[in-house]
Design a protein around this motif. Structure first.
Motif, PDB file in Angstrom:
ATOM      1  N   UNK A  21     -49.607  14.596  -8.026  1.00 31.07           N
ATOM      2  CA  UNK A  21     -48.410  14.101  -8.698  1.00 31.07           C
ATOM      3  C   UNK A  21     -47.386  13.780  -7.615  1.00 31.07           C
ATOM      4  N   UNK A  22     -46.926  12.550  -7.579  1.00 28.19           N
ATOM      5  CA  UNK A  22     -46.012  12.095  -6.526  1.00 28.19           C
ATOM      6  C   UNK A  22     -44.685  11.648  -7.126  1.00 28.19           C
ATOM      7  N   UNK A  23     -43.601  12.183  -6.581  1.00 22.88           N
ATOM      8  CA  UNK A  23     -42.252  11.789  -7.003  1.00 22.88           C
ATOM      9  C   UNK A  23     -41.632  10.922  -5.912  1.00 22.88           C
ATOM     10  N   UNK A  24     -41.300   9.680  -6.267  1.00 17.97           N
ATOM     11  CA  UNK A  24     -40.601   8.793  -5.343  1.00 17.97           C
ATOM     12  C   UNK A  24     -39.120   8.905  -5.645  1.00 17.97           C
ATOM     13  N   UNK A  25     -38.359   9.492  -4.707  1.00 21.37           N
ATOM     14  CA  UNK A  25     -36.932   9.724  -4.922  1.00 21.37           C
ATOM     15  C   UNK A  25     -36.153   8.779  -4.019  1.00 21.37           C
ATOM     16  N   UNK A  26     -35.530   7.776  -4.621  1.00 23.73           N
ATOM     17  CA  UNK A  26     -34.900   6.706  -3.848  1.00 23.73           C
ATOM     18  C   UNK A  26     -33.858   6.011  -4.714  1.00 23.73           C
ATOM     19  N   UNK A  27     -33.007   5.205  -4.066  1.00 21.73           N
ATOM     20  CA  UNK A  27     -32.102   4.351  -4.838  1.00 21.73           C
ATOM     21  C   UNK A  27     -32.760   3.006  -5.147  1.00 21.73           C
ATOM     22  N   UNK A  28     -33.967   2.810  -4.616  1.00 26.08           N
ATOM     23  CA  UNK A  28     -34.774   1.623  -4.876  1.00 26.08           C
ATOM     24  C   UNK A  28     -34.034   0.325  -4.545  1.00 26.08           C
ATOM     25  N   UNK A  29     -33.212   0.376  -3.504  1.00 25.37           N
ATOM     26  CA  UNK A  29     -32.595  -0.852  -2.992  1.00 25.37           C
ATOM     27  C   UNK A  29     -33.604  -1.475  -2.043  1.00 25.37           C
ATOM     28  N   UNK A  30     -34.555  -2.156  -2.609  1.00 20.83           N
ATOM     29  CA  UNK A  30     -35.670  -2.723  -1.869  1.00 20.83           C
ATOM     30  C   UNK A  30     -36.359  -3.734  -2.776  1.00 20.83           C
ATOM     31  N   UNK A  31     -37.234  -4.538  -2.212  1.00 17.97           N
ATOM     32  CA  UNK A  31     -37.974  -5.519  -2.982  1.00 17.97           C
ATOM     33  C   UNK A  31     -39.448  -5.449  -2.586  1.00 17.97           C
ATOM     34  N   UNK A  87     -42.259  -3.974  -3.819  1.00 21.37           N
ATOM     35  CA  UNK A  87     -43.065  -2.756  -3.777  1.00 21.37           C
ATOM     36  C   UNK A  87     -43.873  -2.572  -5.064  1.00 21.37           C
ATOM     37  N   UNK A  88     -43.855  -3.569  -5.927  1.00 26.88           N
ATOM     38  CA  UNK A  88     -44.521  -3.448  -7.224  1.00 26.88           C
ATOM     39  C   UNK A  88     -46.034  -3.278  -7.071  1.00 26.88           C
ATOM     40  N   UNK A  89     -46.671  -4.082  -6.204  1.00 24.68           N
ATOM     41  CA  UNK A  89     -48.121  -3.997  -6.049  1.00 24.68           C
ATOM     42  C   UNK A  89     -48.556  -2.663  -5.427  1.00 24.68           C
ATOM     43  N   UNK A  90     -47.924  -2.209  -4.324  1.00 21.66           N
ATOM     44  CA  UNK A  90     -48.282  -0.884  -3.795  1.00 21.66           C
ATOM     45  C   UNK A  90     -48.052   0.236  -4.811  1.00 21.66           C
ATOM     46  N   UNK A  91     -47.040   0.082  -5.675  1.00 21.10           N
ATOM     47  CA  UNK A  91     -46.782   1.084  -6.709  1.00 21.10           C
ATOM     48  C   UNK A  91     -47.919   1.119  -7.729  1.00 21.10           C
ATOM     49  N   UNK A  92     -48.409  -0.042  -8.129  1.00 19.80           N
ATOM     50  CA  UNK A  92     -49.518  -0.107  -9.081  1.00 19.80           C
ATOM     51  C   UNK A  92     -50.775   0.528  -8.489  1.00 19.80           C
ATOM     52  N   UNK A  93     -51.051   0.228  -7.212  1.00 18.07           N
ATOM     53  CA  UNK A  93     -52.243   0.769  -6.551  1.00 18.07           C
ATOM     54  C   UNK A  93     -52.140   2.285  -6.424  1.00 18.07           C
ATOM     55  N   UNK A  94     -50.961   2.774  -6.003  1.00 14.57           N
ATOM     56  CA  UNK A  94     -50.757   4.221  -5.860  1.00 14.57           C
ATOM     57  C   UNK A  94     -50.895   4.931  -7.197  1.00 14.57           C
ATOM     58  N   UNK A  95     -50.407   4.292  -8.256  1.00 15.09           N
ATOM     59  CA  UNK A  95     -50.429   4.928  -9.580  1.00 15.09           C
ATOM     60  C   UNK A  95     -51.831   4.940 -10.188  1.00 15.09           C
ATOM     61  N   UNK A  96     -52.727   4.112  -9.687  1.00 13.23           N
ATOM     62  CA  UNK A  96     -54.112   4.157 -10.136  1.00 13.23           C
ATOM     63  C   UNK A  96     -54.824   5.383  -9.585  1.00 13.23           C
ATOM     64  N   UNK A  97     -54.406   5.818  -8.404  1.00  9.07           N
ATOM     65  CA  UNK A  97     -55.034   6.970  -7.750  1.00  9.07           C
ATOM     66  C   UNK A  97     -54.296   8.271  -8.054  1.00  9.07           C
ATOM     67  N   UNK A  98     -52.975   8.199  -8.136  1.00  9.37           N
ATOM     68  CA  UNK A  98     -52.145   9.384  -8.337  1.00  9.37           C
ATOM     69  C   UNK A  98     -51.256   9.201  -9.566  1.00  9.37           C
ATOM     70  N   UNK A  99     -50.601  10.283  -9.987  1.00  9.27           N
ATOM     71  CA  UNK A  99     -49.571  10.203 -11.027  1.00  9.27           C
ATOM     72  C   UNK A  99     -48.230  10.018 -10.320  1.00  9.27           C
ATOM     73  N   UNK A 100     -47.689   8.824 -10.363  1.00  8.66           N
ATOM     74  CA  UNK A 100     -46.470   8.502  -9.626  1.00  8.66           C
ATOM     75  C   UNK A 100     -45.280   8.479 -10.577  1.00  8.66           C
ATOM     76  N   UNK A 101     -44.236   9.240 -10.225  1.00 12.21           N
ATOM     77  CA  UNK A 101     -43.005   9.304 -11.013  1.00 12.21           C
ATOM     78  C   UNK A 101     -41.865   8.790 -10.144  1.00 12.21           C
ATOM     79  N   UNK A 102     -41.150   7.780 -10.622  1.00 11.67           N
ATOM     80  CA  UNK A 102     -40.034   7.205  -9.875  1.00 11.67           C
ATOM     81  C   UNK A 102     -38.715   7.802 -10.362  1.00 11.67           C
TER      82      UNK A 102
END
Length: 220
Positions: free
Chosen positions: A177-187, A189-204
């Motif tokens: 289970x992975x928690x991404x803690x950020x203000x998400x001032x970035x562009x 990252x949608x594809x890496x997020x989808x790939x990571x969430x297929x392998x892990x449980x990702x919570x933003x």
């Protein structure tokens, strides 16, 4: 930060977040992030309604009566915290800086993981991986993480969330289970997020300050 001041701050964070962990997250954490694996526990006599796929044929043959294997859920998890340490966290107009909020949220999650007997690890990232703390258990490990949350100084200032997610996908082999803690001032990252969430449980967990979207009325 001086050593005495750092230790005092660590203690304050520990006291505050352990209370939150005990009172708020305890039950919800256990139910929401329970382990996925199954481990063998014992055998018992077959009862009506048992899954026949769980019959232990060796024991059944020995006693000339059907017995089934009983499994229990593996509770242990690996919890990863992906902490944004870019310069945008050094902003705050509502009581505290965003980096202080990030520290407190991360500490609450870390103590919740330890209470659940889970391993906890951290990835500090800017536009690169700044630091990786291997997942471990125990109070000493938690306090080390909190000290790093308070005192860590990144080398770079900008943000690349996609790089952190790619690192998570490659570095952590077992599902976590992975928690991404950020203000998400970035562009982008949608594809890496989808790939990571297929392998892990990702919570933003998005951290923000109202002054990032609302200008104060200061006149001309």
């Amino acid at each position: 930060m001086e050593t005495a001041e750092l230790l005092k701050r660590v203690r304050q964070i520990e006291i505050k977040t352990r209370g939150l962990s005990n009172n708020i997250f305890a039950g919800e954490y256990h139910s929401a992030f329970k382990g996925r694996g199954m481990t063998f526990s014992e055998v018992r006599e077959y009862q009506y309604g048992d899954d026949i796929r769980n019959i232990d044929w060796n024991v059944t043959a020995r006693f000339n009566h059907p017995y089934v294997k009983v499994f229990e859920e593996e509770r242990e998890l690996t919890v990863m915290l992906l902490i944004d340490v870019s310069s945008s966290r050094d902003f705050g107009t509502s009581f505290k800086y965003k980096k202080n909020i990030i520290t407190e949220i991360a500490a609450v999650l870390a103590f919740s993981a330890i209470h659940n007997n889970d391993k906890i690890g951290v990835i500090f990232f800017s536009n690169k991986i700044e630091k990786f703390i291997t997942p471990q258990k125990g109070r000493k490990h938690i306090l080390h993480i909190i000290r790093q949350l308070i005192s860590f100084t990144p080398e770079n200032k900008t943000t690349n969330i996609g790089e952190a997610l790619r690192y998570l996908t490659n570095a952590i082999k077992k599902r976590c289970t992975a928690f991404v803690i950020s203000d998400f001032i970035d562009e982008d990252f949608e594809n890496p997020l989808k790939i990571a969430n297929q392998k892990h449980d990702v919570v933003a967990l998005k951290i923000y300050d109202k002054r990032e979207t609302e200008m104060p009325s200061v006149g001309w």
